[in-house]
Design an enzyme around this catalytic site. Sequence first.
Site, PDB file in Angstrom:
ATOM      1  N   HIS A  96      -4.127   3.154  -7.380  1.00  0.00           N
ATOM      2  CA  HIS A  96      -5.093   4.225  -7.139  1.00  0.00           C
ATOM      3  C   HIS A  96      -6.148   3.683  -6.204  1.00  0.00           C
ATOM      4  CE1 HIS A  96      -8.168   7.246  -7.855  1.00  0.00           C
ATOM      5  NE2 HIS A  96      -7.238   7.995  -8.425  1.00  0.00           N
ATOM      6  N   ASP A 150      -0.831  10.419 -13.117  1.00  0.00           N
ATOM      7  CA  ASP A 150       0.473  11.054 -12.898  1.00  0.00           C
ATOM      8  C   ASP A 150       1.605  10.374 -13.670  1.00  0.00           C
ATOM      9  OD1 ASP A 150      -0.418  13.090 -11.261  1.00  0.00           O
ATOM     10  OD2 ASP A 150      -0.225  11.917  -9.431  1.00  0.00           O
TER      11      ASP A 150
HETATM   12  C1  LIG Z   1      -3.592  11.764  -9.654  1.00  0.00           C
HETATM   13  C2  LIG Z   1      -3.357  11.087  -8.335  1.00  0.00           C
HETATM   14  O1  LIG Z   1      -3.250  11.726  -7.327  1.00  0.00           O
HETATM   15  S1  LIG Z   1      -3.317   9.408  -8.373  1.00  0.00           S
HETATM   16  C3  LIG Z   1      -2.340   8.883  -6.987  1.00  0.00           C
HETATM   17  C4  LIG Z   1      -0.901   9.219  -7.189  1.00  0.00           C
HETATM   18  N1  LIG Z   1      -0.066   8.550  -6.196  1.00  0.00           N
HETATM   19  C5  LIG Z   1       0.825   7.610  -6.514  1.00  0.00           C
HETATM   20  O2  LIG Z   1       1.042   7.267  -7.670  1.00  0.00           O
HETATM   21  C6  LIG Z   1       1.605   7.022  -5.374  1.00  0.00           C
HETATM   22  C7  LIG Z   1       1.792   5.516  -5.532  1.00  0.00           C
HETATM   23  N2  LIG Z   1       0.557   4.835  -5.251  1.00  0.00           N
HETATM   24  C8  LIG Z   1       0.154   4.538  -3.975  1.00  0.00           C
HETATM   25  O3  LIG Z   1       0.846   4.818  -3.010  1.00  0.00           O
HETATM   26  C9  LIG Z   1      -1.202   3.897  -3.794  1.00  0.00           C
HETATM   27  O4  LIG Z   1      -1.568   3.135  -4.919  1.00  0.00           O
HETATM   28  C10 LIG Z   1      -2.299   4.934  -3.446  1.00  0.00           C
HETATM   29  C11 LIG Z   1      -1.878   5.729  -2.204  1.00  0.00           C
HETATM   30  C12 LIG Z   1      -2.504   5.874  -4.613  1.00  0.00           C
HETATM   31  C13 LIG Z   1      -3.616   4.235  -3.160  1.00  0.00           C
HETATM   32  O5  LIG Z   1      -3.372   3.314  -2.190  1.00  0.00           O
HETATM   33  P1  LIG Z   1      -4.404   2.724  -1.122  1.00  0.00           P
HETATM   34  O6  LIG Z   1      -5.749   2.610  -1.669  1.00  0.00           O
HETATM   35  O7  LIG Z   1      -4.255   3.461   0.153  1.00  0.00           O
HETATM   36  O8  LIG Z   1      -3.819   1.264  -0.984  1.00  0.00           O
HETATM   37  P2  LIG Z   1      -2.451   0.821  -0.320  1.00  0.00           P
HETATM   38  O9  LIG Z   1      -1.396   1.853  -0.408  1.00  0.00           O
HETATM   39  O10 LIG Z   1      -2.786   0.290   1.020  1.00  0.00           O
HETATM   40  O11 LIG Z   1      -2.060  -0.354  -1.326  1.00  0.00           O
HETATM   41  C14 LIG Z   1      -2.686  -1.633  -1.351  1.00  0.00           C
HETATM   42  C15 LIG Z   1      -1.636  -2.686  -1.718  1.00  0.00           C
HETATM   43  O12 LIG Z   1      -1.111  -2.410  -3.012  1.00  0.00           O
HETATM   44  C16 LIG Z   1       0.280  -2.085  -2.948  1.00  0.00           C
HETATM   45  N3  LIG Z   1       0.514  -0.899  -3.757  1.00  0.00           N
HETATM   46  C17 LIG Z   1      -0.365   0.075  -4.055  1.00  0.00           C
HETATM   47  N4  LIG Z   1       0.207   0.985  -4.822  1.00  0.00           N
HETATM   48  C18 LIG Z   1       1.474   0.581  -5.009  1.00  0.00           C
HETATM   49  C19 LIG Z   1       2.557   1.114  -5.721  1.00  0.00           C
HETATM   50  N5  LIG Z   1       2.438   2.278  -6.364  1.00  0.00           N
HETATM   51  N6  LIG Z   1       3.711   0.455  -5.712  1.00  0.00           N
HETATM   52  C20 LIG Z   1       3.839  -0.712  -5.066  1.00  0.00           C
HETATM   53  N7  LIG Z   1       2.853  -1.286  -4.365  1.00  0.00           N
HETATM   54  C21 LIG Z   1       1.684  -0.637  -4.342  1.00  0.00           C
HETATM   55  C22 LIG Z   1       0.545  -1.732  -1.474  1.00  0.00           C
HETATM   56  O13 LIG Z   1       1.871  -1.950  -1.100  1.00  0.00           O
HETATM   57  C23 LIG Z   1      -0.429  -2.655  -0.781  1.00  0.00           C
HETATM   58  O14 LIG Z   1       0.112  -3.945  -0.776  1.00  0.00           O
HETATM   59  P3  LIG Z   1      -0.083  -4.895   0.500  1.00  0.00           P
HETATM   60  O15 LIG Z   1      -1.575  -5.084   0.595  1.00  0.00           O
HETATM   61  O16 LIG Z   1       0.690  -6.112   0.121  1.00  0.00           O
HETATM   62  O17 LIG Z   1       0.457  -4.135   1.653  1.00  0.00           O
HETATM   63  O1  LIG Z   2      -8.874  10.430  -7.038  1.00  0.00           O
HETATM   64  C1  LIG Z   2      -7.846  10.401  -6.321  1.00  0.00           C
HETATM   65  O2  LIG Z   2      -7.807   9.877  -5.188  1.00  0.00           O
HETATM   66  C2  LIG Z   2      -6.575  10.988  -6.816  1.00  0.00           C
HETATM   67  C3  LIG Z   2      -6.643  11.391  -8.229  1.00  0.00           C
HETATM   68  O3  LIG Z   2      -6.528  10.572  -9.125  1.00  0.00           O
HETATM   69  C4  LIG Z   2      -6.944  12.785  -8.541  1.00  0.00           C
HETATM   70  O4  LIG Z   2      -7.127  13.598  -7.631  1.00  0.00           O
HETATM   71  O5  LIG Z   2      -6.984  13.128  -9.733  1.00  0.00           O
END
Ligand SMILES: CC(=O)SCCNC(=O)CCNC(=O)[C@H](O)C(C)(C)COP(=O)(O)OP(=O)(O)OC[C@H]1O[C@@H](n2cnc3c(N)ncnc32)[C@H](O)[C@@H]1OP(=O)(O)O
Ligand SMILES: O=C([O-])CC(=O)C(=O)O
Length: 371
Positions: free
Chosen positions: A262, A314
């Site tokens: 997150h 989620d």
């Molecule tokens: C209720 C909601 O909407 S919550 C969000 C729901 N989304 C997800 O579950 C999708 C999976 N999660 C992700 O893609 C990410 O954690 C995000 C997009 C939510 C947040 O990511 P950001 O803050 O943009 O960070 P970013 O994606 O650059 O990740 C940072 C590092 O952690 C790793 N990482 C983060 N999340 C994950 C994951 N779910 N699985 C594997 N690796 C991950 C990335 O690969 C990255 O590694 P690196 O630095 O070696 O390249």
């Molecule tokens: O806060 C965020 O970026 C995503 C999330 O967890 C939400 O919208 O509930």
Amino acid sequence: MAEQTVYKPGLDGIIATETNISYLDVDAEEIVIRGYELIELAENKQYLDLVHLLLRGELPTNSEKASLEEELKREYSLPENFFNLFELLPEQTHPMDALRTGISALAGHDTDLNEREEEQTKHKAIRLLAKIPNIVANSYHILHHKQPVAPKQELPYSANFLYMITGKEPTEKEAAYFDQSLMVYSEHEMPNSTFTARVIASTNSDIYGSLTGAVASLKGNLHGGANEAVMYMLLEGKTIDGFRNLLYEKLRNKEKIMGFGHRVYMKKMDPRAALMKEALRELAEEKGRMDLYEMCDAGEELMREEKGLYPNLDYYAAPVYYLLDIPIDLYTPIFYAARTVGLCAHISEQHANNKLFRPRVHYTGPRNLHP
Ligand SMILES: CC(=O)SCCNC(=O)CCNC(=O)[C@H](O)C(C)(C)COP(=O)(O)OP(=O)(O)OC[C@H]1O[C@@H](n2cnc3c(N)ncnc32)[C@H](O)[C@@H]1OP(=O)(O)O
Ligand SMILES: O=C([O-])CC(=O)C(=O)O
């Protein structure tokens, strides 16, 4: 020489606006909603209390809550022939796209479309909160060539939402878990969808446009779309061992694992996920599906050990919805329906104290070329 400003990819950590709606205090592990803590609210209150809190700034008295529910029930119905819209969509349309179409189409039915007064916006929000569950449930039924399920006035708001989805009246407990999930999804400070809604609202565009943009944002699997992806992953895993192997394989392939990580809580468990995990444990026990709970728990442990990553909401909302017999394609639309109230509060706040969003860029292209 241009003024020196900070560039952070993805606006990571950048303050985008002032707000008195909500705040994620990661150190204190609190999600502050108008002064209250979300998890405490979710443990002790109901979704309609949060709706009142978000729209009116305070928790309702019993009679205020009853009149809010009455107002919602009066607004359940959709404009005449509205469902024809969904008949026109191809069968494979994702329910988030149907929802985007539905919300957009409501604009033309609002005779006060250009009214931006706070009080008017709050009434629009209530009308939307009444109609969106109807659109979510019934666009899905229509896309699947089934008859729409009419709202049942005698059921409480969230029980009726679940009833319209499944076509069967939920037990009190099922309705309570669903209601709690709506609470934890209701508002979360400045996620991409809320930012999208506020950016659109900042041009003086209307609430339907802002909400329509937010549907598109929330659909993506880095945001709301992750709950559906989590469930498909759990089903593909089938067993604890199967799920662990699947996660290992995805990690080997450098895939993102849906439901983990997150932007704000990257190295901590999302407090809402912890609450939904508990709901899952109780529900799984009742339904004789502890295998599903154990599979999720094993995935959580593996991700903590292998990547130092924790579940977000989620990850645990998805199996809760699965045990409530909700079709997987509706998980993200339900997230959106629950979030409508938070989005409306933000749109109203943006309109009340507006400054057009218009950031600058860090230009990396060429200069001084000539035709
Ligand atoms: C209720 C909601 O909407 S919550 C969000 C729901 N989304 C997800 O579950 C999708 C999976 N999660 C992700 O893609 C990410 O954690 C995000 C997009 C939510 C947040 O990511 P950001 O803050 O943009 O960070 P970013 O994606 O650059 O990740 C940072 C590092 O952690 C790793 N990482 C983060 N999340 C994950 C994951 N779910 N699985 C594997 N690796 C991950 C990335 O690969 C990255 O590694 P690196 O630095 O070696 O390249
Ligand atoms: O806060 C965020 O970026 C995503 C999330 O967890 C939400 O919208 O509930």
